[in-house]
Design a protein around this motif. Sequence first.
Motif, PDB file in Angstrom:
ATOM      1  N   GLN A  13       0.532  -1.297   0.045  1.00 14.01           N
ATOM      2  CA  GLN A  13      -0.032  -0.089   0.198  1.00 14.01           C
ATOM      3  C   GLN A  13       0.695   1.168  -0.120  1.00 14.01           C
ATOM      4  O   GLN A  13       1.894   1.368   0.506  1.00 14.01           O
ATOM      5  N   ALA A  52      -0.520   7.306   0.411  1.00 15.79           N
ATOM      6  CA  ALA A  52      -1.874   7.763   0.027  1.00 15.79           C
ATOM      7  C   ALA A  52      -3.007   6.869   0.581  1.00 15.79           C
ATOM      8  O   ALA A  52      -4.005   7.434   0.995  1.00 15.79           O
ATOM      9  N   ASP A  53      -2.766   5.686   0.101  1.00 14.01           N
ATOM     10  CA  ASP A  53      -3.638   4.453   0.451  1.00 14.01           C
ATOM     11  C   ASP A  53      -3.758   4.584   2.067  1.00 14.01           C
ATOM     12  O   ASP A  53      -4.950   4.382   2.637  1.00 14.01           O
ATOM     13  N   GLU A  74      -3.309   6.959   4.070  1.00 16.32           N
ATOM     14  CA  GLU A  74      -3.919   8.349   4.544  1.00 16.32           C
ATOM     15  C   GLU A  74      -5.340   8.107   4.420  1.00 16.32           C
ATOM     16  O   GLU A  74      -6.181   8.664   5.339  1.00 16.32           O
ATOM     17  N   LYS A  75      -5.691   7.560   3.302  1.00 16.13           N
ATOM     18  CA  LYS A  75      -7.525   7.412   3.213  1.00 16.13           C
ATOM     19  C   LYS A  75      -7.880   6.397   4.292  1.00 16.13           C
ATOM     20  O   LYS A  75      -8.978   6.721   4.812  1.00 16.13           O
ATOM     21  N   LEU A  76      -7.303   5.317   4.312  1.00 10.51           N
ATOM     22  CA  LEU A  76      -7.820   4.405   5.343  1.00 10.51           C
ATOM     23  C   LEU A  76      -7.908   5.055   6.676  1.00 10.51           C
ATOM     24  O   LEU A  76      -8.889   4.891   7.613  1.00 10.51           O
ATOM     25  N   CYS A  77      -6.913   5.853   7.136  1.00  9.17           N
ATOM     26  CA  CYS A  77      -6.866   6.401   8.399  1.00  9.17           C
ATOM     27  C   CYS A  77      -7.888   7.461   8.439  1.00  9.17           C
ATOM     28  O   CYS A  77      -8.798   7.743   9.669  1.00  9.17           O
ATOM     29  N   ALA A  78      -8.213   8.267   7.344  1.00 16.06           N
ATOM     30  CA  ALA A  78      -9.232   9.422   7.453  1.00 16.06           C
ATOM     31  C   ALA A  78     -10.657   8.901   7.639  1.00 16.06           C
ATOM     32  O   ALA A  78     -11.283   9.266   8.339  1.00 16.06           O
ATOM     33  N   ILE A  79     -10.772   7.548   6.953  1.00 20.12           N
ATOM     34  CA  ILE A  79     -12.142   6.909   6.884  1.00 20.12           C
ATOM     35  C   ILE A  79     -12.167   6.342   8.418  1.00 20.12           C
ATOM     36  O   ILE A  79     -13.298   6.648   9.087  1.00 20.12           O
ATOM     37  N   GLU A  93     -12.992   9.261  10.878  1.00 18.12           N
ATOM     38  CA  GLU A  93     -14.353   9.780  10.618  1.00 18.12           C
ATOM     39  C   GLU A  93     -15.281   8.986  11.213  1.00 18.12           C
ATOM     40  O   GLU A  93     -16.363   9.439  11.869  1.00 18.12           O
ATOM     41  N   ASN A 108     -11.248  13.898  12.962  1.00 16.24           N
ATOM     42  CA  ASN A 108     -10.811  14.085  11.826  1.00 16.24           C
ATOM     43  C   ASN A 108      -9.113  14.155  11.793  1.00 16.24           C
ATOM     44  O   ASN A 108      -8.637  14.211  13.113  1.00 16.24           O
ATOM     45  N   ARG A 126      -4.967  15.220  10.355  1.00 10.65           N
ATOM     46  CA  ARG A 126      -4.175  15.791   9.049  1.00 10.65           C
ATOM     47  C   ARG A 126      -3.186  14.940   9.127  1.00 10.65           C
ATOM     48  O   ARG A 126      -2.550  14.346  10.051  1.00 10.65           O
TER      49      ARG A 126
END
Length: 148
Positions: free
Chosen positions: A27, A30-31, A33-38, A41, A46, A48
């Motif tokens: 991974q 960027a992958d 980051e997306k997993l962590c953001a989801i 949330e 949230n 950064r």
Amino acid sequence: MSKPIYIINGPNLNLLGTREPEIYGHQTLADIEKLCAIAAEDLGYNIRFFQSNIEGELVDFIQEAGSQGSVIIINPAAYTHTSVALYDAIKAVSIPCIEIHLSQPAARESFRRRSYVAEAANGTISGFGVKSYLLGLQAAIHLLEASA
Ligand code: CA2
């Protein structure tokens, strides 16, 4: 909403997913980051997310987190094992800090056995691949909610 959770990544982690997949997985950052953001949330928080190859910029992110963030999750990468500057920066902020690693440094070369960051952090999670980030997030939220 509460202050964001700062997730800070050190040198060479921008190469994730392109080299040494046997150690660091397939991974990309960027992958992750997306997993962590989801995941954040879903739990009502949230994030950064930062990466730098430059030690001083990592110090800047830690200082910014100290004034604008609620908790730090940091994969300091190679600076884990060398950086008094990161140790001092983490000590200087008054928010909690969780150190994370994809691999298990203690099971690798002997120079990876020392972590300056661990000496300033509240706790460390290592060896679980990308899951270390998600476990770090859970640990961060645990600390936030325990102190609320
Ligand atoms: O396991 C970890 O997360 C580390 O922080 C990774 C660092 C290493 O120096 C630490 O001892 C443990 C190295 C990050 C290098 O990332 C790369 C990613 C893809 C290809 C090459 C390097």
